[in-house]
Scaffold this motif. Structure first.
Motif, short mmCIF file in Angstrom:
data_model
loop_
_atom_site.label_atom_id
_atom_site.label_comp_id
_atom_site.label_asym_id
_atom_site.label_seq_id
_atom_site.Cartn_x
_atom_site.Cartn_y
_atom_site.Cartn_z
N THR A 32 -104.73 44.27 21.66
CA THR A 32 -104.49 42.87 22.03
C THR A 32 -104.89 41.94 20.88
O THR A 32 -104.98 40.72 21.08
N ASN A 87 -98.39 44.50 23.77
CA ASN A 87 -99.77 45.02 23.76
C ASN A 87 -99.80 46.52 24.03
O ASN A 87 -100.56 47.26 23.41
N TRP A 102 -103.68 38.20 20.26
CA TRP A 102 -103.42 37.57 21.56
C TRP A 102 -104.76 37.13 22.13
O TRP A 102 -105.63 37.95 22.42
N GLN A 152 -106.00 45.00 30.03
CA GLN A 152 -105.56 45.50 28.72
C GLN A 152 -106.61 45.25 27.66
O GLN A 152 -106.89 46.11 26.83
N HIS A 153 -107.20 44.06 27.66
CA HIS A 153 -108.13 43.67 26.60
C HIS A 153 -109.47 44.39 26.70
O HIS A 153 -110.00 44.86 25.69
#
Length: 275
Positions: A181, A175, A184, A239-240
């Motif tokens: 992302t 990622n 995922w 992260q997302h």
């Protein structure tokens, strides 16, 4: 004298938390499967994660099923921790493990039938997996003559803890490199986090009832599993939603950044949003 619950209310709460965690963790596999199906692609899903995850859940199934169904291993557990201590594996733990192995194996199957770009399992992952299962076989050979089955399943418990600690790392790095992302499923992460928190709460309820922390260190794998799950799920959520939020066009479709291009063939169509 075998152990029993002191409070009916806490026993009910324990069962409720356990089964809600079971359903949260079990359903957490489906967003990724559905995302792969919708996109007809597994680009963005790290294959090292899948292989390590299959090893993890297989090991956890061996541990849970053995301790839950074997009176002999249960007797060894009580000899080690005391007759008054409850077996730290519930029916929902066994059910979850069985379901997890089946769904992870199905996700691996999707890798073979859907677009995967240039992605493949790394040599490092193959080496780790081979070493782990070779070590497990050696431990089986050692335990067999003297019937040290509790020690053996503790080995498998340690394997699943170790796999949990490292299985997410390849996906997190992937990622980071893609700065995305996409591919995922965030639905997987949100449900996984819910299961981890509830699983930890279930163990806490048992400790309150028994007035002891033995079930935490008596089943250290379950304890570390919850803590590791929460840590990595929070990382993926950051992260997302914070580091690499998905940009959408006016139709609500994800806009794929050029930074993702090296992992996708030029002929690929625009990808759907994460589930």
């Amino acid at each position: 004298m075998s152990s029993s619950w002191n409070s009916v209310g806490l026993e009910v709460m324990y069962q409720v938390l356990g089964w809600v965690a079971f359903f949260a963790w079990s359903f957490s596999f489906y967003p990724q499967v559905l995302l792969n199906y919708r996109r007809k692609s597994v680009v963005g899903l790290n294959f090292d994660f899948l292989v390590l995850n299959l090893t993890k859940h297989s090991s956890y199934l061996i541990y849970n099923a053995s301790l839950f169904f074997s009176p002999f291993i249960q007797r060894q557990y009580h000899d080690k921790y005391g007759d008054k201590e409850m077996i730290p594996v519930a029916a929902n733990d066994v059910a979850f493990s069985l379901h997890a192995v089946a769904l992870t194996a199905f996700t691996v199957f999707q890798v073979f039938i859907y677009e995967r770009g240039m992605q493949k399992v790394s040599k490092v992952c193959i080496s780790i997996t081979a070493i782990v299962w070779t070590a497990a076989i050696v431990c089986l050979i050692i335990a067999w003559p003297k019937g040290h089955w509790l020690w053996l399943i503790d080995v498998f418990n340690s394997i699943q803890v170790g796999m949990t600690a490292i299985k997410y790392i390849p996906q997190a790095i992937m990622n980071f490199r893609r700065k995305s992302t996409i591919g995922w499923s965030i639905g997987n992460i949100l449900l996984d986090l819910t299961g981890g928190v509830l699983n930890f709460g279930q163990m806490g309820v048992q400790s309150i009832d028994q007035r002891t922390l033995v079930n935490f260190y008596g089943n250290i794998g379950k304890t570390l599993l919850s803590l590791e799950t929460v840590f990595f799920d929070v990382l993926f959520i950051i992260q997302h939603y914070v580091l690499y939020p998905v940009k959408k066009d006016e139709y609500g479709k994800a806009i794929i950044s050029e930074r993702v291009a090296p992992l996708i063939r030029p002929s690929d169509k625009p990808e759907e949003d994460n589930v």
